[in-house]
Structure formats: C-alpha cells, structure tokens
Design a protein around this motif. Structure first.
Motif, short mmCIF file in Angstrom:
data_model
loop_
_atom_site.label_atom_id
_atom_site.label_comp_id
_atom_site.label_asym_id
_atom_site.label_seq_id
_atom_site.Cartn_x
_atom_site.Cartn_y
_atom_site.Cartn_z
N LYS A 179 0.81 -1.21 0.00
CA LYS A 179 0.00 0.00 0.00
C LYS A 179 0.85 1.27 0.00
N SER A 180 1.91 1.29 0.81
CA SER A 180 2.73 2.50 0.91
C SER A 180 3.39 2.82 -0.43
N GLN A 181 3.89 1.80 -1.11
CA GLN A 181 4.52 2.03 -2.41
C GLN A 181 3.48 2.46 -3.45
N PHE A 182 2.30 1.89 -3.34
CA PHE A 182 1.21 2.27 -4.24
C PHE A 182 0.85 3.74 -4.05
N ILE A 183 0.76 4.18 -2.79
CA ILE A 183 0.42 5.57 -2.49
C ILE A 183 1.51 6.51 -2.98
N ILE A 184 2.78 6.14 -2.76
CA ILE A 184 3.90 6.97 -3.23
C ILE A 184 3.85 7.12 -4.74
N PHE A 233 12.82 19.52 -10.40
CA PHE A 233 11.81 18.88 -9.56
C PHE A 233 11.03 17.85 -10.38
N GLU A 234 10.78 18.19 -11.64
CA GLU A 234 10.07 17.25 -12.52
C GLU A 234 10.90 15.98 -12.73
N VAL A 235 12.22 16.16 -12.93
CA VAL A 235 13.11 15.01 -13.11
C VAL A 235 13.09 14.12 -11.86
N LEU A 236 13.14 14.75 -10.69
CA LEU A 236 13.11 14.01 -9.43
C LEU A 236 11.81 13.22 -9.29
N LEU A 237 10.70 13.87 -9.60
CA LEU A 237 9.40 13.20 -9.51
C LEU A 237 9.30 12.04 -10.50
N GLN A 238 9.86 12.26 -11.71
CA GLN A 238 9.85 11.19 -12.71
C GLN A 238 10.65 9.98 -12.22
N PHE A 239 11.81 10.26 -11.59
CA PHE A 239 12.63 9.18 -11.05
C PHE A 239 11.86 8.39 -9.99
N ILE A 240 11.26 9.10 -9.05
CA ILE A 240 10.50 8.44 -7.99
C ILE A 240 9.34 7.63 -8.58
N PHE A 241 8.65 8.25 -9.51
CA PHE A 241 7.48 7.63 -10.13
C PHE A 241 7.87 6.34 -10.87
N ILE A 242 8.85 6.44 -11.77
CA ILE A 242 9.24 5.28 -12.58
C ILE A 242 9.80 4.17 -11.71
N TYR A 243 10.65 4.53 -10.74
CA TYR A 243 11.25 3.50 -9.88
C TYR A 243 10.18 2.80 -9.04
N LYS A 244 9.30 3.57 -8.43
CA LYS A 244 8.32 2.98 -7.52
C LYS A 244 7.32 2.08 -8.25
N VAL A 245 6.84 2.53 -9.39
CA VAL A 245 5.82 1.72 -10.08
C VAL A 245 6.42 0.44 -10.64
N ASN A 246 7.67 0.50 -11.11
CA ASN A 246 8.30 -0.72 -11.61
C ASN A 246 8.70 -1.64 -10.47
N TRP A 247 9.13 -1.07 -9.35
CA TRP A 247 9.41 -1.87 -8.15
C TRP A 247 8.14 -2.59 -7.70
N LEU A 248 7.03 -1.88 -7.73
CA LEU A 248 5.76 -2.46 -7.35
C LEU A 248 5.40 -3.62 -8.29
N GLY A 249 5.56 -3.39 -9.60
CA GLY A 249 5.24 -4.43 -10.58
C GLY A 249 6.07 -5.69 -10.39
N GLN A 250 7.36 -5.54 -10.14
CA GLN A 250 8.23 -6.70 -9.97
C GLN A 250 7.89 -7.48 -8.70
N ASN A 251 7.56 -6.77 -7.63
CA ASN A 251 7.20 -7.46 -6.39
C ASN A 251 5.86 -8.17 -6.51
N ILE A 252 4.95 -7.58 -7.25
CA ILE A 252 3.64 -8.22 -7.43
C ILE A 252 3.77 -9.49 -8.26
N ILE A 253 4.56 -9.45 -9.34
CA ILE A 253 4.69 -10.68 -10.14
C ILE A 253 5.48 -11.73 -9.38
N LYS A 254 6.37 -11.30 -8.47
CA LYS A 254 7.04 -12.28 -7.61
C LYS A 254 5.99 -13.04 -6.79
#
Length: 588
Positions: A26-31, A79-100
C-alpha cells in the motif's frame, strides 16, 4: 476464466483481481500515485511560466525578472526530473514485487496438481504462464496502469489550465478531442483481440520448441528434421502474423492521431492569430503556451492508447495465469494421520481406476501384501502394473474401491508423510541439473554426505561415483545427461536407499541397464528388501523369482497369484510368459 475475446477493451474482473495483489504494498502504491499527481501539476506549470516570461519580462526587458523566472523554470525542471525518477522507480518496483507474489502462488498451486493435469498439459505452455505471462503482468503495473493514471491526471490539469487562460482557444483545441477519443477506443478494442492471439501463439511456439528440444534424439533417429523444420516454419509464421496484426493496427492509429493533433495546433494558431489581429484578446505568448499544452494534451492521449494496450496485454496474461490458479486439480488433502514407519501391510480392495473417463485401466483388482513381503507384479505392457505405483503414492484418485496401508485407507494419511514413507525407483530416472549428492538427498538436510557415502559403499556404487570429476559434487547436467542410463538408475536407487523408506517400489528398475549395473541393483535390492515391504514391477522374470508372491496382471485384471514355483507348476499366463521369454533369450 474465458479464453475468448470478450469484445471489451477493459475487463473489470481481471483488473480488480490483479489490483488485489497490490494490497501488500500500500505504501509504495500511495507513493507512486502521489508522485503521478505532483508530476502532472509540475508539468503544466512550465507553459504558464513561459507565458509569464514572454508577456512580462521579454516585452519590458526586465533582465532581473527574466533571470529569476528562468531560474524558477530550472528548479521546476529539476523537480520534474526528481518526480519522474520516484514515479518510474516505484511503479516498476511495485510491478516486480507483485509478479514475484503471483509466481510464488502459481508455482505453489502447480506443485500440488494431480498427475492427470500434467498428462494433459503442454510443458511449454505452463512455462509460458509461469515466466512470460507473469512478466507481462509486471508491465501492467510498471508500464500500463500508473502511466495511464499519470497521463490522465496531466490531461485533466492541462484542460483546466487551458480553460482558465483562454476558454475560446481551449474550446478550439478541444474540437479534435472527441474524434481522437473515438479513434482510440476503436483501436483499443481491435488491439485486444490481436494481443490475445499473440499470447496464444507465444505459448504454442514455446510448447513446440520445448517438446522438440526434449525429444531431439527421436527427431534425429527417425529422420524427422525436415518435417519438424517445416512444422516450425508454420507455427513461427502464425506467431509472426499475430505480431504483424498488432503492427498493422499501430501503423493505422498513430498516423491518424498525429494528423489530428497537428490539425488542433493549426486551429489554435489560426484562431489565435485572428484574435490578435481583430480583437487583441489573445496574445502571442498564449498561442505559444497553448501549442505547448496541446502537445501535453494530445501526446498523452496517443500514449494512453499504447499504454492501455500494455494494460490489456497484462490483463490477457492475467486471465491465462488465473486460469491455471483457478484450476481445481489437487489431490484431496483431508487426511490427518501422520504416517510414521509403516509396518508395511498393503491391501487393494476392488480398486477401479481410469485415466480417461469410461476407459478403465484397473478393473476391480484386489490383493494383499504382508509386512516385510516382497511382491512382484508382472504382465504385458499396458496391463496396469505401473498404475498401481501411482495409486499407492496418490498421484491419482481412484474411481472406486479402497487402498489401505497398515489397515488405514491411504486417504486418511497426510500426503507428505505418506509419500515420505514410500520410496520409488522408476524406469525413466529423472535427475536435476545439479550435483550427484544433491540429486540423492533432494535438499533433505537430515541426510549427511557421510551417510550417502556409507549407503553407496553398501550397494557397491561408491567407487563409480569417486571415479567421476568432483565425485559426489559432480554436476550431472539437465536430466542427468552426463551419465549413462545404468548410472542414472544406480543414483536413483541410492536416492531411494538413503531415504530409509518403509515401503520400497521398483518400477522396471533393471530394464534399461547393463548386466553389471543390474547385478549391483539386484544385490542392493536383496539388502534393502530383506526386512521391508517391497513391490517389484518387472518384465525380466529372472529378477522376480525370489519374490514371496508374484501377481500376474493382464488388461487391468489379476489373472494369477502365487510364488514362482507355484505359478510354473501349472499351465497359465505366467508359465507361458516365462517360457516365451526364455525361449527368446535362448534364441538370441
């Protein structure tokens, strides 16, 4: 789960089920969601700042204000670059953990399937479900869902800002939107069908390749190289055509979307220019800002179509994965008795069994094996001998009757404890791509290397293992390819021997080995069966002469029972089989 195309571009049931796996994160989803929201706001601020720079600081030649707003633009970009980094990393991290998690659930479910399921399923297709399809589900989260949320938020913010800045120019830009939305919807429906066909052909291709690689010796022995090559060309052509179909839809949609967005920009420039000339209510800076925002409005819409397809591919893959997860093909685990050191009394009581409905393999057989007895089962191929082994281990459920060990129906025992007390040496030995030691103990920490060496010395195969490079650490490669069939059989026998079973079953254990290995197996068999209940299934009748009892089977029925001497003393199936076998051996 339906395997057919529903006609819907979006399947809510599958979507909801996939989303249920995100509950653990949930926390990663919210982030990820919050970063998408902030990213949409920051992105839209750029054209507003640019309009301010042009309107105020360019025209008034305010160098200090120009510098300040330029620095503000730089901060916004960072700031946009930073947000893009957080966004891309978190959503892909979430995807990999879910398929695990999905893979773990799928693998756990498959491990307990009845053998019937694997008998009727392609290995290649199951591998596709476990590996390829689950990876596609990761894209559902990483490249599909969150990207769409981000794009939709960006479009909503852009539309609000456009209406706030100049509602007339905004309406001009919006004229194209209904057409583009309609084209996107048509594209999504068409591409879903194409993607389902792609996944089907991927599974078919994987299954075909896996079977031919595994059976390459048969392909070459029977000179089927050309035939299989042609078959591969056909299935590969279907695979290609499925992908080309998706390319076809893409090649139609994206040029149309590009033309429509270009028309929108042209309309903004035309109408804005007219207003500058006629009324002065629109400024050049607004036109520049609107052109930027129209790109931010139409580009995400084009990308949403692409990302929606990724979303759909994920749901199609999810549909296929859930189809396996929802399959009810497990052996009933209602037993509560813990099987510990069987005495070894085994009884079959009027057992009926069929692999295929209404095609019985066992037709009401009954027999008893006393504790400590060695019982041999003989008969022609297809008589039902090996089926008995499968039923004792509960790989399959019987149709009718009872199978008991130590007076208890085997269904009353817990499945792991039951199988732990029964060791089986099969004719077709399977070894993993691992060391000899690991293939013997199969990750059982209770069995030490010294115990394995002692057991190997007792049955006379220690010297053979020590002659190999790295001896007990020798890697036998996939399916034991580095060993001969006789050597694999010896390893399998040692595997059964060190497990110290209560019941030993040998299924044609000496049918494919040389005479020297057979002698070793026979000596080891005499040792291990001396004080244990043993069932020996064999074609070679010389290996069962010393059995306490011989059960003769034919076409799913028991036709004779008795000792070797008793059965030879009367005219019957066993004597005919014995005479025929030894006549053939004498002739050869």
């Amino acid at each position: 789960m339906s395997k057919k195309v529903t006609g819907k571009a979006f399947d809510a049931k599958i979507f909801k089920r996939l989303m249920s796996f995100a509950k653990n994160y949930k926390s990663q989803f919210i982030i990820g969601t919050l970063s998408a929201i902030f990213l949409s706001m920051v992105s839209v601020s750029k054209p507003i700042i640019l309009e301010r720079i042009i309107d105020v600081y360019y025209e008034n030649r305010d160098e200090k204000g120009l510098l300040n707003f330029s620095l503000l633009m730089l901060v916004v970009l960072l700031f946009e670059v930073l947000l893009q980094f957080i966004f891309i990393y978190k959503v892909n991290w979430l995807g990999q953990n879910i398929i695990k998690d999905i893979r773990v659930q799928l693998q756990k479910h498959m491990l307990h399937f009845k053998m019937t399921y694997f008998d009727n399923s392609s290995v290649g297709k199951l591998v596709t479900r476990l590996v390829s399809d689950t990876e596609t589900i990761a894209q559902f989260f990483g490249q599909g869902l969150f990207m769409i949320i981000s794009d939709l938020l960006k479009m909503m913010v852009v539309m609000v800002v456009m209406l706030w800045m100049n509602w007339r120019l905004a309406l001009i830009a919006f004229i194209i939107l209904p057409i583009l939305v309609y084209a996107t919807k048509i594209f999504q429906i068409a591409i879903k069908s194409a993607f389902q066909e792609v996944r089907t052909q991927v599974a078919n291709l994987n299954g075909f390749v896996q079977e031919r690689v595994t059976g390459m010796n048969i392909v070459q022995l029977f000179n089927r190289e050309k035939t299989e090559y042609k078959n591969f060309i056909d299935i590969n052509e279907k695979h290609k055509n499925a992908h080309v179909r998706t390319v076809w839809y893409y090649s139609i949609f994206f040029p149309i979307a590009e033309i429509l967005s270009s028309i929108a920009i042209g309309l903004i420039a035309w109408y804005g220019g007219l207003e500058i000339v006629s009324t002065g209510t629109t400024t050049a800076s607004q036109i520049i800002a609107f052109i930027m925002m129209s790109q931010m409005l139409f580009r995400p819409l084009r990308q949403i179509a692409d990302k929606f397809n990724t979303l759909q591919m994920g749901m199609v893959a999810g549909d296929r994965v859930f189809e396996v997860i929802d399959t009810e093909s497990q052996i009933a685990k209602t037993g509560t008795l813990i099987a510990e050191n069987f005495k070894g009394d085994i009884s079959f009581k009027n057992v009926h069994f069929s692999y295929i409905e209404n095609e019985e393999v066992l037709k009401g057989i009954s027999f008893n094996v006393k504790a400590g007895e060695t019982v041999a089962i003989v008969g022609a191929t297809g008589a039902g001998k090996s089926t008995i082994i499968n039923l004792v281990n509960r790989f399959y459920e019987i149709d009718k009757g009872d199978i008991c060990i130590d007076t208890h129906n085997i269904e009353l025992y817990t499945l792991p404890s039951l199988r732990k007390q029964i060791a089986v040496v099969l004719q077709d030995v399977f070894l993993f791509s691992d060391s000899i030691f690991n293939n013997i103990v199969l990750s059982n920490d209770e069995i030490t290397l010294e115990q394995v060496k002692t057991a190997a010395k007792e049955i006379g195969i220690h010297d053979f293992i020590m002659s190999l490079p790295n001896n007990y650490n020798y890697n036998v490669k996939e399916r034991g390819a580095m060993l001969s069939s006789g050597q694999r059989q010896l390893i399998a026998f040692l595997r059964a021997y060190v497990s110290n079973p209560s019941v030993l079953i040998l299924d044609e254990a000496t049918s494919s080995i040389d005479s020297y290995s057979e002698k070793l197996i026979q000596e080891a068999t005499d040792k291990i069966t001396k004080h244990q209940t043993s069932i020996i299934i064999a074609h070679r009748l010389t290996t069962v002469k010393n059995a306490d009892k011989i059960i003769v089977m034919d076409k799913g029925l028991i036709v004779e029972q008795g000792s070797h001497t008793e059965l030879l003393g009367k005219e019957g199936y066993y004597k005919n089989l014995y005479d025929m076998q030894f006549a053939n051996e004498s002739a050869s």
